[in-house]
Design an enzyme around this catalytic site. Sequence first.
Site, PDB file in Angstrom:
ATOM      1  N   HIS A  31       0.851  -1.187   0.000  1.00  0.00           N
ATOM      2  CA  HIS A  31       0.000   0.000   0.000  1.00  0.00           C
ATOM      3  C   HIS A  31       0.889   1.240   0.000  1.00  0.00           C
ATOM      4  CE1 HIS A  31      -3.095  -2.809   0.942  1.00  0.00           C
ATOM      5  NE2 HIS A  31      -3.987  -1.917   1.364  1.00  0.00           N
TER       6      HIS A  31
ATOM      7  N   GLU B  20      -2.170   6.303  -0.518  1.00  0.00           N
ATOM      8  CA  GLU B  20      -3.592   6.414  -0.184  1.00  0.00           C
ATOM      9  C   GLU B  20      -3.732   7.652   0.702  1.00  0.00           C
ATOM     10  OE1 GLU B  20      -7.163   3.896   2.076  1.00  0.00           O
ATOM     11  OE2 GLU B  20      -5.069   3.370   2.424  1.00  0.00           O
TER      12      GLU B  20
END
EC number: 3.5.4.2
Length: 346
Positions: A206, A209
């Site tokens: 990830h 974001e």
Amino acid sequence: MAASSEHEWRDWLRALPKAELHLHIEGTLEPELMFELSRRNGITLPYADVQAVRDAYRFTDLQSFLDLYYAGAGVLVTEQDFYDLAAAYLRRAHADGVVHAEIMFDPQTHTARGIALDTVFAGLARALREARDTLGMSSCLLLSFLRHLSEDDAFATLEAALPLRETYADLWIGIGLDSSERGNPPEKFARIYARCAQLGFRLVAHAGEEGPPEYVRGALDTLKVARIDHGVRSSEDPALLQEIIRRQVPLTVCPLSNLKLGVVHDLREHNLARLLRAGALVTLNSDDPAYFGGYVLDNYIASAEALDLSRDELVTLAANSLKASFLPPAGRHALLDRLWAAAGRD
């Protein structure tokens, strides 16, 4: 896409073979199953009923979601629990036209509660193998480290899991990195990602974001990932975005998740379409669908409506999901042929 044509579009989109590449299995825990498992395991939830859980789904940011996410995961105790969780997701995804799923799971969430790693693996694997045999749906597992914990904790988790690798070699192919992004840059996990690369795992993380574009660059340059999960803030750095486009680094974008967590405040503001039209290899995914109000087909429909995506662009998104998967080339090409036929391009 006009709202009146939603049914027609939904049927057409459902028929497109697609992969889901950004899915946390713990994030598919619907409130009904949460209560069923809490009763089965004698666990008291801090919610009166299913509606009270749904009422709690008003998140202000990633952390407010994670607090509820980890509380919900506490009902997962036995192998059967993990099987029931994964089987429910796979049935739902199959109904949405998903032909291949790459599923992240968070072992540290469970081992911290005294749940054995093999319990987690065994339950998930049974469901995935069953879906392969009965639904014709392929899948794999991405063991994901929690970035708010230490790299030493991640190493301990990896070493505990490695004895299981041969047993689950048909499924466990990769490593991911999730949980709280702020204050936990990719560089924090440089050593363990280097170790996982040596072991031959496929690598994702990830980034971008809630974290800045620098986290995307760190995931690419330091962690050497093959795919960026989310990555929507890459567009804030034009040079970085051009590199992502040039290298065709897949971005596993989750529009309804971004909306629910306040990454965007209106889906019409989302940069998904701009990224796609600029040539980025963007894919559509659901992230934690039980919490964010939509599985993968819902994300396709909502994005088509909000961003005025054409049918060709929706087919491209489905094709991107297959191209960005970790399927062997022959399997990937076979699914792409199915997609072209479904889209009338054969």
